[in-house]
Design an enzyme around this catalytic site. Structure first.
Site, mmCIF file in Angstrom:
data_model
loop_
_atom_site.group_PDB
_atom_site.id
_atom_site.type_symbol
_atom_site.label_atom_id
_atom_site.label_comp_id
_atom_site.label_asym_id
_atom_site.label_seq_id
_atom_site.Cartn_x
_atom_site.Cartn_y
_atom_site.Cartn_z
ATOM 1 N N HIS A 1 -1.094 0.384 -9.691
ATOM 2 C CA HIS A 1 -1.839 -0.500 -8.766
ATOM 3 C C HIS A 1 -2.537 -1.630 -9.533
ATOM 4 O O HIS A 1 -3.772 -1.746 -9.510
ATOM 5 C CB HIS A 1 -2.850 0.327 -7.956
ATOM 6 N N ARG B 1 0.850 -1.189 0.000
ATOM 7 C CA ARG B 1 0.000 0.000 0.000
ATOM 8 C C ARG B 1 0.880 1.231 0.000
ATOM 9 O O ARG B 1 1.979 1.220 0.572
ATOM 10 C CB ARG B 1 -0.871 0.062 1.260
ATOM 11 N N GLU C 1 -2.062 7.951 -4.016
ATOM 12 C CA GLU C 1 -2.373 7.569 -5.392
ATOM 13 C C GLU C 1 -3.817 7.928 -5.746
ATOM 14 O O GLU C 1 -4.656 7.971 -4.842
ATOM 15 C CB GLU C 1 -2.118 6.065 -5.600
HETATM 16 C C1 8YV Z 1 -7.440 -3.990 -5.538
HETATM 17 C C2 8YV Z 1 -5.614 -4.548 -3.839
HETATM 18 O O1 8YV Z 1 -7.532 -4.031 -6.898
HETATM 19 O O2 8YV Z 1 -6.939 -6.351 -3.099
HETATM 20 C C3 8YV Z 1 -6.177 -5.429 -2.785
HETATM 21 O O3 8YV Z 1 -5.854 -5.210 -1.606
HETATM 22 O O4 8YV Z 1 -4.741 -3.795 -3.597
HETATM 23 C C4 8YV Z 1 -6.125 -4.665 -5.231
HETATM 24 O O5 8YV Z 1 -6.263 -6.013 -5.555
HETATM 25 C C5 8YV Z 1 -7.566 -2.557 -5.105
HETATM 26 O O6 8YV Z 1 -7.432 -2.428 -3.739
HETATM 27 C C6 8YV Z 1 -8.910 -1.966 -5.535
HETATM 28 O O7 8YV Z 1 -9.918 -2.130 -4.588
#
Ligand code: 8YV
Length: 333
Positions: free
Chosen positions: A293, A246, A275
């Site tokens: 991402h 993250r 972001e």
């Molecule tokens: C998501 C991610 O696409 O699942 C997660 O924690 O980081 C990604 O797979 C993103 O968070 C969108 O909700």
């Protein structure tokens, strides 16, 4: 309920655009208010949208906290289309008596694949080399005047955050004959350590000895800037740093400064502080691979994530326990 007057379908919200087939499936059972325009709502807009629905499918872009829930009297479930749920204030959601769910398991291998892809691209300067070629710099093959990378095989991989995805990356590393060390809040069981042949070390030892550091830990207030100037200073100048966890886990400004001064070989980043904004200093550097991402972004996996979120929402609204319920204490079976 009579034939002429069936009970109304529960109202639900789909906060971001999803696959049309998934939307059609939802429309069979629910009255759906959807956002196929994929507009990212402001907190005020989100609060209004949540006010009249019994369930909501949301993503990491929607912050669900006391403010968002303040008018949501009918809401029973918020189903995240994401495994990470740092967009949820779990305490506030639980206090409001709302179930919270996420999408674990279905994205583990896809995300681990991407972690490894980003590591390879970063160590071997894949994107930088492509830019160099496209800019017309490839005039002849040569031993050392083209971009030279660092090896991945037979090096030490340090993984910070050893959940399902971290373990998936460790297993992939075995095929590259890497020595895998890891740091996690809690040590894995002997069985799990054996399965990925990973050795538990302190964070400091990991940073000092790893040739490649991969971050896969969840974002929490305690994990904010897990990697800052002090931690980067411990790393080898030949090391790479990969963040698929993250934004906010890395101090992006400190990282950009270290990369600029070549105190680190390179970085691969799929996530950023604030972001979709990216720190302007990172954008100027060639020794960083930047991705928007996309670690879970294959068609199969994104569909599986949406389907699991729908299963969670449907179970909750049918009075059943959602398969990936986070705040179990809210479920009244
Ligand atoms: C998501 C991610 O696409 O699942 C997660 O924690 O980081 C990604 O797979 C993103 O968070 C969108 O909700």
């Amino acid at each position: 309920m009579t034939k002429d007057n069936p009970s109304p379908k529960p109202k639900i919200l789909v906060a971001r655009a999803i696959f049309p087939e998934a939307l059609a499936k939802l429309e069979e059972s629910f009255e759906v208010r959807s956002n196929q325009a994929d507009h990212v709502w402001t907190p005020e807009e989100l609060k209004k949208e949540l006010a009249s629905v019994a369930g909501a499918l949301v993503t990491g872009s929607e912050r669900i906290d006391a403010g968002a829930l303040s008018q949501a009297a009918k809401l029973k479930i918020v189903a995240n289309i994401s495994v990470g749920y740092n967009n949820f204030d779990i305490q506030a959601i639980t206090a409001a008596g709302v179930m919270a769910t996420n999408t674990p398991e279905v994205l583990t291998d896809t995300t681990a694949d991407f972690g490894f892809a980003l590591l390879m691209a970063t160590a071997r300067r894949v994107t930088e080399s492509e830019h160099w070629l496209r800019a017309g710099n490839w005039l002849k093959w040569s031993i050392a005047s083209n971009p030279l990378g660092v090896d991945v095989h037979h090096t030490t991989l340090g993984i910070i955050g050893m959940g399902r995805i971290g373990q998936g990356i460790a297993k992939r590393a075995l095929g590259f004959d890497m020595n895998v060390i890891y740091y996690n809040r809690s040590r894995l069981s002997e069985t799990h350590e054996k399965a990925c042949q990973a050795t538990y070390v302190s964070k400091e030892e990991l940073l000092r000895t790893a040739d490649h550091v991969v971050l896969v830990l969840p974002y929490t207030a305690q994990n904010h800037h897990t990697i800052g100037a002090k931690e980067i200073a411990l790393m080898k100048p030949t090391a790479t740093l990969i963040n698929i966890a993250r934004g906010g886990i890395v101090d992006d400004a400190a990282l950009a400064q270290a990369l600029k001064e070549k105190r680190l070989f390179a970085a691969g980043l799929d996530v950023f502080e604030g972001e979709p904004q990216v720190h302007p200093e990172l954008l100027k550097l060639s020794n960083v691979v930047l991705a928007p991402h996309i670690a879970s972004s294959t068609e199969k996996t994104r569909r599986a994530m949406v389907d699991l979120a729908i299963d969670n929402l449907s179970a909750a609204l049918a009075g059943k326990k959602p398969p990936s319920l986070i705040n179990e204490e809210v479920f009244k079976g």
